[in-house]
Design an enzyme around this catalytic site. Structure first.
Site, mmCIF file in Angstrom:
data_model
loop_
_atom_site.group_PDB
_atom_site.id
_atom_site.type_symbol
_atom_site.label_atom_id
_atom_site.label_comp_id
_atom_site.label_asym_id
_atom_site.label_seq_id
_atom_site.Cartn_x
_atom_site.Cartn_y
_atom_site.Cartn_z
ATOM 1 N N TYR A 41 34.104 52.637 44.446
ATOM 2 C CA TYR A 41 34.267 53.624 43.378
ATOM 3 C C TYR A 41 34.588 54.971 44.041
ATOM 4 C CZ TYR A 41 30.709 50.468 41.208
ATOM 5 O OH TYR A 41 29.955 49.415 40.759
ATOM 6 N N HIS A 47 28.963 50.687 32.285
ATOM 7 C CA HIS A 47 28.493 52.045 32.536
ATOM 8 C C HIS A 47 29.650 53.035 32.365
ATOM 9 C CE1 HIS A 47 25.747 49.830 35.653
ATOM 10 N NE2 HIS A 47 25.337 49.621 34.419
#
Length: 463
Positions: free
Chosen positions: A129, A66
């Site tokens: 993240y 991604h």
């Protein structure tokens, strides 16, 4: 215990961070994100705004590939992973792969447009993240994906994908050959109808331009509604520049609205979206008693225009990601001193021109080149003087050069003092000395073109 360090990889901008993990009989402690130390070692000051965490029950859980329109710092909070990163940005690096095994002692900075993927090597793995934009459903259309099993990438997954846990979406991402590279961050030019705005749009044909018809900078509510999401760079090329009219009742209000209140609204929006803001200021923030101005000279404006530009500069300084370009005597496509002198020369008119105000011309394409250089090289944020180079001259000197270039006798230009020129006119005070010290700009590797040479080229382009 390892020393904190930042190391580049084969993918441009993808950085590996060796973390300092402190362990004892209780377990361990680490600074997963430490802005001052990491930025000092070369990590971008990417201003994270959201922290996402994925918990993965079993070894073999695999996620990716991604690429989102933001930067992120990924790390492991518990367990161990095999990470894979693929450059999905346009350019020579498209499709380049970097793989690495990560534990709690390592993090990776992933720049915008680089695809991120990982496979867990242990049960109960926790993956973090840290990102510099907020996730939104609307933004999902701008994501870029690539298939984990793409043969051209040749990623050697420790656990074969046939035995791994994947989502249906990840199984069906397109191969690299079908991936459309993620476009670079968009650019926005405010004040696109002015001399500098037109030069910026000519140099950046893909940029979005807003004119007075698109946004009324005298209306704070209208400016506050500007949506800067998706823009990596915003240039505020708009300003209230009617120096004499600024001394009037309505002009004073408009000057403060455009040069201060609107700048404040842009700073607020840029801070919210992590956008870099470029703002153009003026030598009029100084009184002109010093012959050459440095970036750190205290403000000393003579009139309302200079006061509002100084106030706008102070507001801009509160934004970490900003470039303030201080200019003087701007010349571009439109009404300006050089074009006026050329018109007078062509018509055989002998003007009186001020000879005791001194500075350098700044052509708009020089400002554009300076912006490209500062942004492109990642120069430190802050204030930079920007003008063309060469000797300091007076307005009268420039007028004489224009007359000579148009085939007229320079003696047709009569030098007068600023006091003589203003006699009987309602004029605001101007700084006597407007020349800017260019040392800070040239230290970044930028070489301003001599003003005299650029003037000759500009005049050759005029009708």
């Amino acid at each position: 215990m390892a020393e904190l360090s930042v190391t580049p990889t084969a993918i441009d901008g993808l950085l590996v961070v060796q973390l300092d993990v402190r362990a004892d009989n209780r377990g361990w402690f680490k600074e997963n994100w430490q802005r001052a130390k990491m930025v000092g070692l070369g990590l971008p000051d990417f201003a994270p705004v959201q922290n996402n965490v994925s918990f993965n029950t079993k070894a073999g859980a695999t996620r990716g590939i991604h690429a989102e329109p933001w930067d992120k710092l990924v790390s492991v909070l518990h367990g161990r992973i095999f990470g894979a990163w693929v450059d999905l940005r346009p350019g020579d690096g498209f499709g380049r792969v970097v793989t690495l095994e990560l534990g709690a002692d390592t993090a990776v900075f992933v720049p915008r447009g680089v695809g991120n993927a990982f496979q867990t090597l242990t049960d109960e793995t926790v993956y973090s993240y840290l990102v510099n934009d907020h996730w939104s459903l609307a933004a999902k259309d701008s994501y870029t994906f690539c298939n984990l099993a793409d043969e051209t990438l040749a990623i050697e997954w420790p656990i074969p994908l046939a035995q791994a846990e994947l989502s249906e979406a990840d199984k069906n991402h397109p191969p690299l050959s079908a991936v459309v590279p993620m476009s670079p961050p968009r650019r926005l030019v405010i004040g696109a109808g002015g001399q500098l705005g037109r030069a910026l749009l000519a140099a950046w044909p893909d940029a979005t331009g807003l004119t007075r018809a698109d946004v009324d900078l005298t209306d704070p509510a209208g400016v506050a509604k500007l949506d800067l999401s998706g823009y990596g760079l915003v240039v505020n090329a708009a300003a209230y520049t009617a120096v004499d009219a600024a001394e009037t009742e309505q002009g004073r209000r408009d000057a403060w609205a455009v040069n201060v209140a609107a700048v404040g609204a842009l700073v607020h929006a840029a801070r919210e979206h992590g956008t870099t803001l470029v703002h153009v200021s003026s030598d009029y923030v100084f009184d002109g008693t010093i012959e050459q101005h440095t970036e750190d000279e205290p403000f000393s404006p003579l009139g309302v225009y200079g006061q509002t530009k100084a106030a706008g500069d102070a507001v801009l300084a509160t934004l970490p990601r900003h470039y303030l370009l201080r200019t003087s005597w701007v010349i571009g496509d439109g009404k300006n001193f050089v074009a006026t002198m050329a018109s007078l020369a062509d018509r055989g008119i002998a003007p009186s021109v001020v000879g005791d105000q001194f500075g350098r011309l700044t052509f708009t394409d020089e400002i554009v080149a300076a912006i490209d250089h500062l942004v492109g090289t990642g120069a430190p944020f802050g204030t930079y003087n920007v003008s063309n180079g060469g000797p300091v001259t007076s307005w009268a000197d420039i007028a004489k050069d224009v007359y000579a270039a148009r085939g007229k006798d320079p003696a047709m230009v009569t030098e007068v003092s600023a006091e003589e020129y203003g006699r009987g006119k309602d004029l605001a005070l101007r700084p006597r000395h407007s020349a800017l010290d260019l040392g800070k700009l040239t230290a970044t590797g930028f070489a301003p073109r001599p003003a005299h040479d650029r003037l000759a080229a500009y005049l050759a382009e005029l009708p």
